[in-house]
Design a protein around this motif. Structure first.
Motif, PDB file in Angstrom:
ATOM      1  N   ASP A   1       0.865  -1.175   0.000  1.00 55.48           N
ATOM      2  CA  ASP A   1       0.000   0.000   0.000  1.00 55.48           C
ATOM      3  C   ASP A   1       0.909   1.234   0.000  1.00 55.48           C
ATOM      4  N   PRO A   2       0.556   2.296  -0.727  1.00 55.92           N
ATOM      5  CA  PRO A   2       1.443   3.466  -0.814  1.00 55.92           C
ATOM      6  C   PRO A   2       1.785   4.115   0.530  1.00 55.92           C
ATOM      7  N   THR A   3       1.040   3.812   1.566  1.00 57.45           N
ATOM      8  CA  THR A   3       1.327   4.393   2.883  1.00 57.45           C
ATOM      9  C   THR A   3       2.189   3.463   3.736  1.00 57.45           C
TER      10      THR A   3
ATOM     11  N   THR B   1       4.979  -5.765   6.688  1.00 54.74           N
ATOM     12  CA  THR B   1       4.620  -4.398   6.348  1.00 54.74           C
ATOM     13  C   THR B   1       4.876  -3.513   7.559  1.00 54.74           C
ATOM     14  N   VAL B   2       5.566  -2.402   7.324  1.00 56.83           N
ATOM     15  CA  VAL B   2       5.891  -1.441   8.380  1.00 56.83           C
ATOM     16  C   VAL B   2       5.612  -0.031   7.874  1.00 56.83           C
ATOM     17  N   ALA B   3       5.602   0.929   8.795  1.00 62.36           N
ATOM     18  CA  ALA B   3       5.450   2.324   8.408  1.00 62.36           C
ATOM     19  C   ALA B   3       6.698   2.764   7.654  1.00 62.36           C
ATOM     20  N   PRO B   4       6.570   3.584   6.618  1.00 58.35           N
ATOM     21  CA  PRO B   4       7.756   4.039   5.883  1.00 58.35           C
ATOM     22  C   PRO B   4       8.600   4.971   6.745  1.00 58.35           C
ATOM     23  N   GLY B   5       9.841   5.159   6.340  1.00 57.57           N
ATOM     24  CA  GLY B   5      10.761   6.022   7.065  1.00 57.57           C
ATOM     25  C   GLY B   5      11.687   5.207   7.946  1.00 57.57           C
TER      26      GLY B   5
END
Length: 185
Positions: free
Chosen positions: A133-135, A175-179
């Protein structure tokens, strides 16, 4: 040993985040096979890794000089059998390791040196470059941290990223948060 384990942890984290970054351009599946090389063995120093066709040994399709923790870019390959050879960077000596792999059409893989030089550890990991997912971002941990026979890796909130991951093995994609993310190993 502590320095080697720390370097190994850094290498596996870099590999995980590098894989997440590589996912974007390969969102669509195709019949083209892709392969990249990784040097994940701390006691081997700088290595030259080559990929040559079994059908035509003079056809070297990929050469990479890699230091510990480094990865090559993905390269497109035709399906077929290939020999992966490793030697110290700049050496003209015969390869320390020569392993045959089979590349199937439409696959993406990372071939990595993992483990001690004496083990001759060259391992192939099947990669999944499906975009998240793009987020979100996707990561995968590879235990390339000798002498750690097994690793547990948790995310910043304590969520499991990998559990009892054996040396030379790859965990599942997570899947993890970006950054930037702090992982506990």
């Amino acid at each position: 040993r502590a320095a080697a384990a720390g370097s190994g942890v850094l290498a596996l984290l870099l590999l995980a985040f590098g894989l997440a970054l590589a996912a974007a351009p390969a969102a669509a599946a195709s019949a083209t096979s892709m392969l990249r090389l990784a040097q994940l063995s701390p006691d081997q120093g700088d290595l030259e890794l080559t990929v040559s066709s079994v059908a035509n040994p003079d056809d070297t399709v990929l050469i990479a000089a890699l230091g510990y923790g480094e990865l090559s870019d993905y390269r497109n390959l035709e399906a077929g059998d290939y020999v992966i050879a490793t030697r110290p960077a700049g050496s003209t000596e015969p390869p320390m390791v020569a392993k045959t792999i089979s590349v199937q059409a439409g696959t993406t893989a990372t071939v990595a040196t993992v483990g001690a030089r004496a083990d001759g550890g060259v391992t192939t990991f099947t990669d999944d470059l499906t975009a998240p997912d793009p987020t979100q971002a996707r990561v995968r941990v590879i235990n390339a941290a000798p002498p750690a026979e097994q690793l547990d890796v948790r995310g910043p909130a304590g969520e499991q990223v990998a559990s009892a991951l054996a040396l030379g093995a790859a965990g599942p994609y997570t899947t993890v948060a970006p950054g930037q993310t702090r992982l506990s190993v």
